[in-house]
Design a protein around this motif. Structure first.
Motif, mmCIF file in Angstrom:
data_model
loop_
_atom_site.group_PDB
_atom_site.id
_atom_site.type_symbol
_atom_site.label_atom_id
_atom_site.label_comp_id
_atom_site.label_asym_id
_atom_site.label_seq_id
_atom_site.Cartn_x
_atom_site.Cartn_y
_atom_site.Cartn_z
ATOM 1 N N PHE A 22 -27.438 -4.851 54.833
ATOM 2 C CA PHE A 22 -28.454 -4.165 54.035
ATOM 3 C C PHE A 22 -29.065 -3.061 54.891
ATOM 4 N N PRO A 23 -29.634 -2.048 54.241
ATOM 5 C CA PRO A 23 -30.125 -0.902 55.023
ATOM 6 C C PRO A 23 -31.341 -1.259 55.847
ATOM 7 N N ASN A 24 -31.526 -0.554 56.941
ATOM 8 C CA ASN A 24 -32.727 -0.720 57.760
ATOM 9 C C ASN A 24 -33.605 0.511 57.520
ATOM 10 N N LEU A 25 -34.587 0.339 56.654
ATOM 11 C CA LEU A 25 -35.414 1.477 56.238
ATOM 12 C C LEU A 25 -36.249 2.031 57.383
ATOM 13 N N VAL A 26 -36.679 1.149 58.283
ATOM 14 C CA VAL A 26 -37.489 1.610 59.420
ATOM 15 C C VAL A 26 -36.613 2.423 60.378
ATOM 16 N N LEU A 27 -35.413 1.940 60.599
ATOM 17 C CA LEU A 27 -34.469 2.682 61.452
ATOM 18 C C LEU A 27 -34.161 4.048 60.845
ATOM 19 N N LEU A 28 -33.968 4.081 59.530
ATOM 20 C CA LEU A 28 -33.700 5.354 58.852
ATOM 21 C C LEU A 28 -34.871 6.314 59.044
ATOM 22 N N ALA A 29 -36.097 5.781 58.923
ATOM 23 C CA ALA A 29 -37.279 6.629 59.083
ATOM 24 C C ALA A 29 -37.394 7.139 60.518
ATOM 25 N N VAL A 30 -37.188 6.254 61.480
ATOM 26 C CA VAL A 30 -37.349 6.631 62.890
ATOM 27 C C VAL A 30 -36.275 7.644 63.307
ATOM 28 N N VAL A 31 -35.038 7.355 62.975
ATOM 29 C CA VAL A 31 -33.941 8.247 63.387
ATOM 30 C C VAL A 31 -34.034 9.578 62.628
ATOM 31 N N GLY A 32 -34.362 9.486 61.338
ATOM 32 C CA GLY A 32 -34.526 10.718 60.546
ATOM 33 C C GLY A 32 -35.627 11.598 61.115
ATOM 34 N N TRP A 33 -36.736 10.970 61.486
ATOM 35 C CA TRP A 33 -37.853 11.739 62.044
ATOM 36 C C TRP A 33 -37.499 12.303 63.415
ATOM 37 N N THR A 34 -36.709 11.576 64.180
ATOM 38 C CA THR A 34 -36.263 12.087 65.486
ATOM 39 C C THR A 34 -35.417 13.346 65.294
ATOM 40 N N ARG B 116 -41.223 -36.949 51.985
ATOM 41 C CA ARG B 116 -42.367 -36.226 51.427
ATOM 42 C C ARG B 116 -42.120 -34.737 51.618
ATOM 43 N N LEU B 117 -42.177 -34.018 50.532
ATOM 44 C CA LEU B 117 -41.827 -32.594 50.574
ATOM 45 C C LEU B 117 -43.013 -31.727 50.187
ATOM 46 N N LEU B 118 -43.027 -30.517 50.709
ATOM 47 C CA LEU B 118 -44.048 -29.539 50.345
ATOM 48 C C LEU B 118 -43.329 -28.278 49.864
ATOM 49 N N ALA B 119 -43.601 -27.889 48.617
ATOM 50 C CA ALA B 119 -42.950 -26.695 48.063
ATOM 51 C C ALA B 119 -43.601 -25.436 48.621
ATOM 52 N N ALA B 120 -42.779 -24.429 48.882
ATOM 53 C CA ALA B 120 -43.284 -23.155 49.401
ATOM 54 C C ALA B 120 -42.480 -22.011 48.795
ATOM 55 N N SER B 121 -43.134 -20.885 48.626
ATOM 56 C CA SER B 121 -42.457 -19.691 48.101
ATOM 57 C C SER B 121 -42.006 -18.795 49.248
ATOM 58 N N VAL B 122 -40.862 -18.179 49.051
ATOM 59 C CA VAL B 122 -40.364 -17.204 50.039
ATOM 60 C C VAL B 122 -41.079 -15.885 49.787
ATOM 61 N N ILE B 123 -41.772 -15.369 50.813
ATOM 62 C CA ILE B 123 -42.525 -14.119 50.630
ATOM 63 C C ILE B 123 -41.933 -12.953 51.411
ATOM 64 N N ALA B 124 -41.014 -13.218 52.313
ATOM 65 C CA ALA B 124 -40.370 -12.114 53.043
ATOM 66 C C ALA B 124 -39.073 -12.619 53.679
ATOM 67 N N ARG B 125 -38.240 -11.663 54.036
ATOM 68 C CA ARG B 125 -36.971 -11.994 54.710
ATOM 69 C C ARG B 125 -36.891 -11.215 56.011
ATOM 70 N N SER B 126 -35.969 -11.625 56.872
ATOM 71 C CA SER B 126 -35.885 -10.967 58.176
ATOM 72 C C SER B 126 -35.450 -9.511 58.005
ATOM 73 N N PRO B 127 -35.959 -8.636 58.882
ATOM 74 C CA PRO B 127 -35.677 -7.214 58.706
ATOM 75 C C PRO B 127 -34.333 -6.756 59.248
ATOM 76 N N ASP B 128 -33.596 -7.620 59.927
ATOM 77 C CA ASP B 128 -32.340 -7.188 60.540
ATOM 78 C C ASP B 128 -31.238 -8.195 60.239
ATOM 79 N N GLY B 129 -30.023 -7.829 60.578
ATOM 80 C CA GLY B 129 -28.902 -8.705 60.300
ATOM 81 C C GLY B 129 -28.733 -9.834 61.294
ATOM 82 N N TRP B 130 -29.357 -9.680 62.474
ATOM 83 C CA TRP B 130 -29.189 -10.689 63.517
ATOM 84 C C TRP B 130 -29.975 -11.960 63.190
ATOM 85 N N THR B 131 -31.256 -11.805 62.869
ATOM 86 C CA THR B 131 -32.073 -12.966 62.549
ATOM 87 C C THR B 131 -32.110 -13.135 61.037
#
Lengths: 159, 274
Positions: A22-34, B116-131
Protein backbone atom coordinates in the motif's frame (compact mmCIF):
# COMPACT_ATOMS: atom_id res chain seq x y z
CA UNK A 1 0.11 18.69 5.43
CA UNK A 2 2.05 16.04 7.35
CA UNK A 3 -0.55 15.49 10.09
CA UNK A 4 -3.35 14.57 7.63
CA UNK A 5 -0.86 12.41 5.72
CA UNK A 6 0.05 10.50 8.91
CA UNK A 7 -3.59 10.06 9.95
CA UNK A 8 -4.58 8.84 6.48
CA UNK A 9 -1.53 6.56 6.41
CA UNK A 10 -2.80 4.53 9.39
CA UNK A 11 -6.48 4.65 8.44
CA UNK A 12 -7.01 4.91 4.69
CA UNK A 13 -3.76 3.76 3.06
CA UNK A 14 -3.92 0.10 4.22
CA UNK A 15 -7.32 -0.13 2.46
CA UNK A 16 -5.61 0.75 -0.83
CA UNK A 17 -3.56 -2.42 -0.84
CA UNK A 18 -2.56 -3.85 -4.22
CA UNK A 19 -0.48 -7.03 -4.48
CA UNK A 20 0.30 -6.88 -0.78
CA UNK A 21 1.61 -3.31 -0.88
CA UNK A 22 0.00 0.00 0.00
CA UNK A 23 1.22 3.54 -0.60
CA UNK A 24 3.19 5.46 1.99
CA UNK A 25 1.56 8.88 1.94
CA UNK A 26 4.07 10.42 4.35
CA UNK A 27 6.98 9.18 2.24
CA UNK A 28 5.30 10.61 -0.86
CA UNK A 29 4.90 13.97 0.88
CA UNK A 30 8.47 14.06 2.19
CA UNK A 31 10.14 12.95 -1.04
CA UNK A 32 7.86 15.14 -3.16
CA UNK A 33 8.66 18.15 -1.01
CA UNK A 34 12.38 17.37 -1.19
CA UNK A 35 12.17 17.42 -5.00
CA UNK A 36 10.33 20.74 -4.85
CA UNK A 37 12.21 22.55 -2.09
CA UNK A 38 15.55 20.79 -1.70
CA UNK A 39 17.20 18.40 0.71
CA UNK A 40 17.33 20.70 3.74
CA UNK A 41 13.62 21.43 3.73
CA UNK A 42 12.86 17.79 2.90
CA UNK A 43 14.96 16.56 5.83
CA UNK A 44 12.98 18.79 8.21
CA UNK A 45 9.74 17.36 6.83
CA UNK A 46 11.22 13.87 7.22
CA UNK A 47 12.04 14.47 10.88
CA UNK A 48 8.59 15.89 11.66
CA UNK A 49 6.68 13.31 9.61
CA UNK A 50 8.79 10.46 10.94
CA UNK A 51 8.25 11.37 14.57
CA UNK A 52 4.51 11.66 13.92
CA UNK A 53 4.55 8.22 12.30
CA UNK A 54 6.50 6.85 15.28
CA UNK A 55 3.67 8.08 17.48
CA UNK A 56 1.16 5.78 15.74
CA UNK A 57 3.44 2.87 14.76
CA UNK A 58 4.60 -0.01 16.96
CA UNK A 59 8.19 -0.21 18.16
CA UNK A 60 10.74 2.35 19.29
CA UNK A 61 10.60 6.08 18.61
CA UNK A 62 12.84 7.49 15.92
CA UNK A 63 12.68 4.51 13.56
CA UNK A 64 10.46 6.11 10.92
CA UNK A 65 12.15 9.49 11.35
CA UNK A 66 15.50 7.87 10.57
CA UNK A 67 14.14 5.94 7.58
CA UNK A 68 12.37 8.99 6.16
CA UNK A 69 15.48 11.11 6.64
CA UNK A 70 17.48 8.58 4.60
CA UNK A 71 14.80 8.68 1.89
CA UNK A 72 14.80 12.50 1.87
CA UNK A 73 18.59 12.65 1.72
CA UNK A 74 18.63 10.24 -1.24
CA UNK A 75 15.87 12.25 -2.94
CA UNK A 76 17.85 15.44 -2.32
CA UNK A 77 20.87 13.91 -4.00
CA UNK A 78 18.71 12.96 -7.00
CA UNK A 79 17.23 16.48 -7.11
CA UNK A 80 20.68 18.07 -7.13
CA UNK A 81 22.28 15.62 -9.51
CA UNK A 82 19.73 15.31 -12.29
CA UNK A 83 17.77 17.82 -14.30
CA UNK A 84 14.18 17.94 -13.15
CA UNK A 85 11.85 16.04 -15.40
CA UNK A 86 8.13 16.29 -14.79
CA UNK A 87 7.62 12.56 -14.76
CA UNK A 88 10.82 10.57 -14.88
CA UNK A 89 12.70 12.11 -11.94
CA UNK A 90 9.82 11.87 -9.44
CA UNK A 91 8.98 8.39 -10.70
CA UNK A 92 12.53 7.07 -10.28
CA UNK A 93 13.13 8.93 -7.02
CA UNK A 94 9.86 7.62 -5.56
CA UNK A 95 10.86 4.02 -6.22
CA UNK A 96 14.43 4.43 -4.97
CA UNK A 97 13.38 6.34 -1.87
CA UNK A 98 10.84 3.63 -0.96
CA UNK A 99 13.50 0.93 -1.25
CA UNK A 100 15.92 3.01 0.85
CA UNK A 101 13.25 3.76 3.46
CA UNK A 102 12.31 0.09 3.84
CA UNK A 103 15.93 -1.08 3.91
CA UNK A 104 16.60 1.30 6.80
CA UNK A 105 13.51 -0.04 8.62
CA UNK A 106 14.72 -3.62 8.07
CA UNK A 107 18.31 -2.81 9.01
CA UNK A 108 17.38 -1.11 12.27
CA UNK A 109 14.90 -3.88 13.11
CA UNK A 110 17.66 -6.45 12.58
CA UNK A 111 20.08 -4.39 14.68
CA UNK A 112 17.72 -4.23 17.65
CA UNK A 113 17.19 -7.97 17.59
CA UNK A 114 14.04 -8.53 15.55
CA UNK A 115 13.95 -11.44 13.14
CA UNK A 116 14.48 -10.16 9.62
CA UNK A 117 14.27 -12.45 6.61
CA UNK A 118 15.47 -10.10 3.91
CA UNK A 119 14.71 -11.81 0.61
CA UNK A 120 11.03 -12.66 1.25
CA UNK A 121 10.53 -9.15 2.64
CA UNK A 122 12.02 -7.60 -0.50
CA UNK A 123 9.88 -9.79 -2.73
CA UNK A 124 6.61 -9.66 -0.89
CA UNK A 125 6.30 -5.99 0.01
CA UNK A 126 9.35 -3.79 -0.61
CA UNK A 127 9.32 -4.26 -4.40
CA UNK A 128 5.52 -3.86 -4.81
CA UNK A 129 5.57 -0.84 -2.48
CA UNK A 130 8.38 0.74 -4.51
CA UNK A 131 6.38 0.36 -7.71
CA UNK A 132 3.25 1.70 -6.02
CA UNK A 133 5.01 4.79 -4.64
CA UNK A 134 6.88 5.36 -7.91
CA UNK A 135 3.60 5.46 -9.80
CA UNK A 136 2.05 7.92 -7.33
CA UNK A 137 5.10 10.13 -6.89
CA UNK A 138 4.70 12.26 -10.06
CA UNK A 139 1.18 13.23 -8.94
CA UNK A 140 2.45 14.04 -5.44
CA UNK A 141 5.30 16.08 -6.92
CA UNK A 142 2.98 18.13 -9.15
CA UNK A 143 0.58 18.69 -6.24
CA UNK A 144 3.34 19.88 -3.93
CA UNK A 145 4.88 22.05 -6.62
CA UNK A 146 1.49 23.69 -7.12
CA UNK A 147 1.21 24.16 -3.36
CA UNK A 148 4.68 25.66 -3.27
CA UNK A 149 3.73 28.13 -6.00
CA UNK A 150 0.75 29.25 -3.92
CA UNK A 151 2.81 29.80 -0.79
CA UNK A 152 4.65 33.04 -0.03
CA UNK A 153 8.23 33.12 -1.35
CA UNK A 154 10.45 30.79 0.68
CA UNK A 155 13.87 31.80 1.90
CA UNK A 156 16.44 31.83 -0.87
CA UNK A 157 18.89 29.92 1.28
CA UNK A 158 19.81 26.57 -0.26
CA UNK A 159 18.49 23.41 1.32
CA UNK B 1 24.05 15.12 -14.64
CA UNK B 2 24.42 18.55 -13.18
CA UNK B 3 26.99 19.55 -10.57
CA UNK B 4 25.95 19.40 -6.95
CA UNK B 5 25.74 22.82 -5.37
CA UNK B 6 26.89 24.09 -2.02
CA UNK B 7 23.74 22.68 -0.49
CA UNK B 8 25.30 19.22 -0.36
CA UNK B 9 27.61 19.64 2.68
CA UNK B 10 24.90 21.53 4.52
CA UNK B 11 22.22 18.88 3.94
CA UNK B 12 24.79 16.16 4.65
CA UNK B 13 25.50 17.70 8.04
CA UNK B 14 21.77 18.00 8.73
CA UNK B 15 21.21 14.38 7.70
CA UNK B 16 24.10 13.21 9.88
CA UNK B 17 22.64 15.08 12.84
CA UNK B 18 19.15 13.66 12.32
CA UNK B 19 20.53 10.15 11.81
CA UNK B 20 22.59 10.34 14.99
CA UNK B 21 19.73 11.77 17.04
CA UNK B 22 17.07 9.38 15.81
CA UNK B 23 19.47 6.42 16.05
CA UNK B 24 20.08 7.19 19.71
CA UNK B 25 16.33 7.66 20.23
CA UNK B 26 15.67 4.21 18.72
CA UNK B 27 18.25 2.54 20.95
CA UNK B 28 16.95 4.33 24.04
CA UNK B 29 13.22 3.77 23.53
CA UNK B 30 13.43 0.12 22.46
CA UNK B 31 14.55 -0.93 25.95
CA UNK B 32 11.94 -2.88 27.95
CA UNK B 33 12.32 -0.44 30.83
CA UNK B 34 10.73 2.29 28.73
CA UNK B 35 7.87 0.15 27.37
CA UNK B 36 5.34 1.78 29.71
CA UNK B 37 6.07 5.43 28.86
CA UNK B 38 6.41 4.48 25.19
CA UNK B 39 2.94 2.90 25.17
CA UNK B 40 1.46 5.90 26.98
CA UNK B 41 2.98 8.29 24.46
CA UNK B 42 1.77 6.21 21.52
CA UNK B 43 -1.71 6.17 23.03
CA UNK B 44 -1.96 9.97 22.77
CA UNK B 45 -2.80 9.84 19.08
CA UNK B 46 -5.43 7.10 19.48
CA UNK B 47 -8.49 9.37 19.96
CA UNK B 48 -7.66 11.27 16.77
CA UNK B 49 -7.04 8.13 14.73
CA UNK B 50 -10.30 6.68 16.04
CA UNK B 51 -12.21 9.72 14.75
CA UNK B 52 -10.43 9.60 11.38
CA UNK B 53 -11.02 5.85 11.06
CA UNK B 54 -14.72 6.40 11.77
CA UNK B 55 -14.84 9.16 9.15
CA UNK B 56 -12.97 7.04 6.59
CA UNK B 57 -15.37 4.16 7.25
CA UNK B 58 -18.36 6.48 6.81
CA UNK B 59 -17.00 7.88 3.56
CA UNK B 60 -16.25 4.36 2.40
CA UNK B 61 -19.79 3.27 3.26
CA UNK B 62 -21.21 6.36 1.55
CA UNK B 63 -19.30 5.63 -1.63
CA UNK B 64 -20.53 2.06 -1.41
CA UNK B 65 -24.13 3.28 -1.22
CA UNK B 66 -23.57 5.54 -4.19
CA UNK B 67 -22.48 2.54 -6.13
CA UNK B 68 -25.50 0.60 -4.89
CA UNK B 69 -23.15 -1.97 -3.45
CA UNK B 70 -23.33 -1.19 0.25
CA UNK B 71 -25.95 -3.78 1.07
CA UNK B 72 -24.31 -6.42 -1.05
CA UNK B 73 -21.02 -5.73 0.65
CA UNK B 74 -22.56 -5.96 4.11
CA UNK B 75 -24.16 -9.26 3.13
CA UNK B 76 -20.85 -10.38 1.74
CA UNK B 77 -19.05 -9.48 4.99
CA UNK B 78 -21.70 -11.35 6.96
CA UNK B 79 -21.36 -14.39 4.73
CA UNK B 80 -17.57 -14.18 4.98
CA UNK B 81 -17.81 -14.00 8.76
CA UNK B 82 -20.13 -17.01 8.80
CA UNK B 83 -17.80 -18.81 6.44
CA UNK B 84 -14.82 -18.10 8.69
CA UNK B 85 -16.76 -19.29 11.73
CA UNK B 86 -17.67 -22.50 9.90
CA UNK B 87 -14.06 -23.00 8.89
CA UNK B 88 -13.01 -22.55 12.49
CA UNK B 89 -15.55 -25.15 13.56
CA UNK B 90 -14.17 -27.48 10.90
CA UNK B 91 -10.66 -26.94 12.21
CA UNK B 92 -11.85 -27.61 15.74
CA UNK B 93 -13.49 -30.80 14.56
CA UNK B 94 -10.34 -31.87 12.73
CA UNK B 95 -8.27 -31.20 15.82
CA UNK B 96 -10.77 -32.83 18.13
CA UNK B 97 -11.01 -35.83 15.82
CA UNK B 98 -7.27 -36.35 15.94
CA UNK B 99 -7.15 -36.00 19.69
CA UNK B 100 -10.30 -37.96 20.34
CA UNK B 101 -8.32 -40.66 22.09
CA UNK B 102 -7.21 -38.19 24.70
CA UNK B 103 -10.31 -36.66 26.22
CA UNK B 104 -8.38 -34.29 28.42
CA UNK B 105 -6.69 -32.72 25.45
CA UNK B 106 -9.99 -32.33 23.67
CA UNK B 107 -11.54 -30.75 26.71
CA UNK B 108 -8.54 -28.45 27.01
CA UNK B 109 -9.07 -27.46 23.39
CA UNK B 110 -12.70 -26.67 24.07
CA UNK B 111 -11.74 -24.68 27.13
CA UNK B 112 -9.32 -22.61 25.07
CA UNK B 113 -12.35 -20.95 23.51
CA UNK B 114 -14.00 -20.41 26.87
CA UNK B 115 -11.73 -17.60 28.02
CA UNK B 116 -12.92 -14.24 29.30
CA UNK B 117 -12.80 -11.94 26.32
CA UNK B 118 -12.91 -8.19 25.82
CA UNK B 119 -14.17 -6.86 22.49
CA UNK B 120 -12.22 -4.01 20.90
CA UNK B 121 -12.48 -2.03 17.67
CA UNK B 122 -9.59 -1.59 15.27
CA UNK B 123 -8.90 2.14 14.99
CA UNK B 124 -5.65 2.19 13.02
CA UNK B 125 -3.20 0.00 11.14
CA UNK B 126 0.56 0.05 10.88
CA UNK B 127 1.93 2.68 8.51
CA UNK B 128 4.51 0.46 6.79
CA UNK B 129 4.81 -2.98 5.29
CA UNK B 130 7.34 -4.22 7.83
CA UNK B 131 5.21 -3.95 10.97
CA UNK B 132 1.81 -5.46 10.32
CA UNK B 133 -0.02 -4.31 13.43
CA UNK B 134 -3.41 -2.90 14.35
CA UNK B 135 -4.29 -0.36 17.01
CA UNK B 136 -7.34 -1.13 19.17
CA UNK B 137 -9.48 1.21 21.26
CA UNK B 138 -8.86 -0.56 24.57
CA UNK B 139 -5.89 0.01 26.83
CA UNK B 140 -4.53 -0.06 30.34
CA UNK B 141 -7.69 1.49 31.76
CA UNK B 142 -9.72 -1.45 30.43
CA UNK B 143 -7.29 -4.04 31.81
CA UNK B 144 -5.17 -4.64 28.72
CA UNK B 145 -1.56 -5.62 29.36
CA UNK B 146 1.43 -6.25 27.08
CA UNK B 147 1.65 -9.82 25.68
CA UNK B 148 -2.09 -10.49 26.00
CA UNK B 149 -3.38 -12.70 23.19
CA UNK B 150 -5.85 -11.30 20.66
CA UNK B 151 -8.27 -13.40 18.60
CA UNK B 152 -11.26 -12.93 16.33
CA UNK B 153 -14.18 -15.13 15.41
CA UNK B 154 -12.00 -16.70 12.74
CA UNK B 155 -8.90 -17.42 14.82
CA UNK B 156 -5.69 -15.98 16.20
CA UNK B 157 -4.91 -12.32 15.43
CA UNK B 158 -1.71 -11.79 17.43
CA UNK B 159 -0.59 -10.29 20.72
CA UNK B 160 -0.45 -6.92 22.40
CA UNK B 161 2.92 -5.13 22.21
CA UNK B 162 2.37 -1.52 23.36
CA UNK B 163 -0.35 -0.37 25.75
CA UNK B 164 -1.61 3.19 26.18
CA UNK B 165 -4.27 4.44 28.56
CA UNK B 166 -7.18 3.75 26.19
CA UNK B 167 -5.48 2.07 23.25
CA UNK B 168 -3.08 -0.75 22.47
CA UNK B 169 -1.00 -1.91 19.53
CA UNK B 170 -1.42 -5.54 18.48
CA UNK B 171 1.31 -7.31 16.50
CA UNK B 172 -0.50 -9.55 13.99
CA UNK B 173 0.59 -12.97 12.78
CA UNK B 174 1.70 -11.59 9.42
CA UNK B 175 4.10 -9.13 11.06
CA UNK B 176 7.62 -9.98 9.94
CA UNK B 177 8.83 -10.49 13.51
CA UNK B 178 5.89 -12.72 14.55
CA UNK B 179 6.67 -16.34 15.48
CA UNK B 180 3.98 -18.76 16.63
CA UNK B 181 4.45 -22.44 17.44
CA UNK B 182 1.72 -24.48 15.76
CA UNK B 183 0.71 -28.04 14.98
CA UNK B 184 -1.21 -29.34 12.02
CA UNK B 185 -4.62 -30.72 12.91
CA UNK B 186 -4.59 -34.00 10.95
CA UNK B 187 -0.95 -34.91 10.35
CA UNK B 188 0.18 -33.70 13.78
CA UNK B 189 3.34 -32.02 12.54
CA UNK B 190 4.97 -29.42 14.79
CA UNK B 191 5.96 -26.17 13.12
CA UNK B 192 6.68 -22.50 13.62
CA UNK B 193 4.48 -20.02 11.76
CA UNK B 194 6.61 -17.09 10.60
CA UNK B 195 5.14 -13.75 9.55
CA UNK B 196 6.49 -12.40 6.31
CA UNK B 197 4.86 -9.01 6.04
CA UNK B 198 1.54 -10.10 4.58
CA UNK B 199 2.06 -13.83 4.30
CA UNK B 200 2.75 -16.65 6.76
CA UNK B 201 5.29 -19.38 6.13
CA UNK B 202 5.88 -22.45 8.26
CA UNK B 203 9.13 -24.11 9.26
CA UNK B 204 8.03 -27.70 9.86
CA UNK B 205 9.82 -30.34 11.92
CA UNK B 206 9.76 -33.35 9.59
CA UNK B 207 8.37 -36.73 10.57
CA UNK B 208 9.23 -39.68 8.34
CA UNK B 209 6.46 -40.34 5.86
CA UNK B 210 4.19 -37.61 7.21
CA UNK B 211 3.06 -34.76 4.98
CA UNK B 212 0.61 -31.94 5.67
CA UNK B 213 -2.01 -31.77 2.97
CA UNK B 214 -3.23 -28.46 1.51
CA UNK B 215 -6.38 -27.41 3.34
CA UNK B 216 -5.25 -28.88 6.63
CA UNK B 217 -5.60 -26.52 9.59
CA UNK B 218 -2.75 -25.29 11.76
CA UNK B 219 -3.49 -24.44 15.40
CA UNK B 220 -1.39 -23.00 18.20
CA UNK B 221 0.52 -25.75 19.97
CA UNK B 222 1.10 -23.88 23.22
CA UNK B 223 4.79 -24.79 23.08
CA UNK B 224 6.87 -21.93 24.44
CA UNK B 225 3.98 -20.61 26.48
CA UNK B 226 3.39 -17.53 24.35
CA UNK B 227 -0.07 -18.57 23.13
CA UNK B 228 -2.66 -20.95 24.57
CA UNK B 229 -3.05 -24.26 22.78
CA UNK B 230 -5.73 -24.85 20.18
CA UNK B 231 -6.40 -21.49 18.55
CA UNK B 232 -6.79 -21.58 14.77
CA UNK B 233 -3.91 -19.89 12.94
CA UNK B 234 -4.50 -20.77 9.30
CA UNK B 235 -4.78 -23.36 6.61
CA UNK B 236 -1.90 -25.09 4.84
CA UNK B 237 -1.79 -23.76 1.27
CA UNK B 238 1.37 -25.42 -0.06
CA UNK B 239 3.68 -27.98 1.54
CA UNK B 240 7.25 -28.13 0.23
CA UNK B 241 8.76 -31.53 0.89
CA UNK B 242 12.55 -31.82 0.74
CA UNK B 243 14.00 -35.21 1.57
CA UNK B 244 17.42 -33.88 2.53
CA UNK B 245 16.25 -30.89 4.57
CA UNK B 246 16.31 -30.70 8.35
CA UNK B 247 13.24 -28.49 8.20
CA UNK B 248 10.42 -28.68 5.69
CA UNK B 249 8.55 -25.56 4.71
CA UNK B 250 4.94 -24.73 3.99
CA UNK B 251 2.87 -21.69 3.17
CA UNK B 252 -0.06 -20.89 5.40
CA UNK B 253 -3.24 -19.02 4.43
CA UNK B 254 -4.16 -17.01 7.55
CA UNK B 255 -7.59 -17.67 9.08
CA UNK B 256 -8.07 -13.90 9.40
CA UNK B 257 -8.09 -11.31 6.67
CA UNK B 258 -5.90 -8.81 8.52
CA UNK B 259 -6.65 -6.06 6.03
CA UNK B 260 -10.34 -6.00 6.89
CA UNK B 261 -10.35 -6.72 10.63
CA UNK B 262 -12.67 -4.30 12.37
CA UNK B 263 -13.40 -6.00 15.70
CA UNK B 264 -11.13 -8.24 17.75
CA UNK B 265 -11.31 -10.00 21.11
CA UNK B 266 -8.61 -9.76 23.76
CA UNK B 267 -8.19 -12.82 26.00
CA UNK B 268 -8.11 -11.36 29.49
CA UNK B 269 -7.60 -14.41 31.67
CA UNK B 270 -4.59 -15.98 30.01
CA UNK B 271 -1.06 -14.56 30.11
CA UNK B 272 2.08 -15.98 28.51
CA UNK B 273 4.55 -17.90 30.66
CA UNK B 274 7.24 -15.50 31.93
Amino acid sequence: MLIPAVLLQVTLAPNLSVAGAFPNLVLLAVVGWTLVAGAGSGLRWALAGGLLLDLVAPGPFGLHALALAAAAYAAGWCQRSFHADRLLLPFATGGLATVGYNLVLLGVADTIGQNVVLLPALQSWVAPAAVYDAVLMPAAFLLLRGLDACLPQRSAAPG
Amino acid sequence: MRPAGRAQPRSTRLFAGIALGTGLLVLLTQTPALAGPRGTLKGLAAPITAVVTHAVDRVDAGLGLLQDAGRQRADNHKLQAENRALKRQLAELQAAGRENADLRQALGFERSFGHRLLAASVIARSPDGWTRSVTIDRGRAEGIEPSMVVVSGAGLVGRVTDVGQHSAIVQTLVDASSRVNVYTALSGLDATAIGEGGLISMAVLPKPGVVAEPGEWALTSGIGGTYPRGIVVGQVAVFHRRDSATLETAELAPANDFGSLSTVLVIRDWMPAR
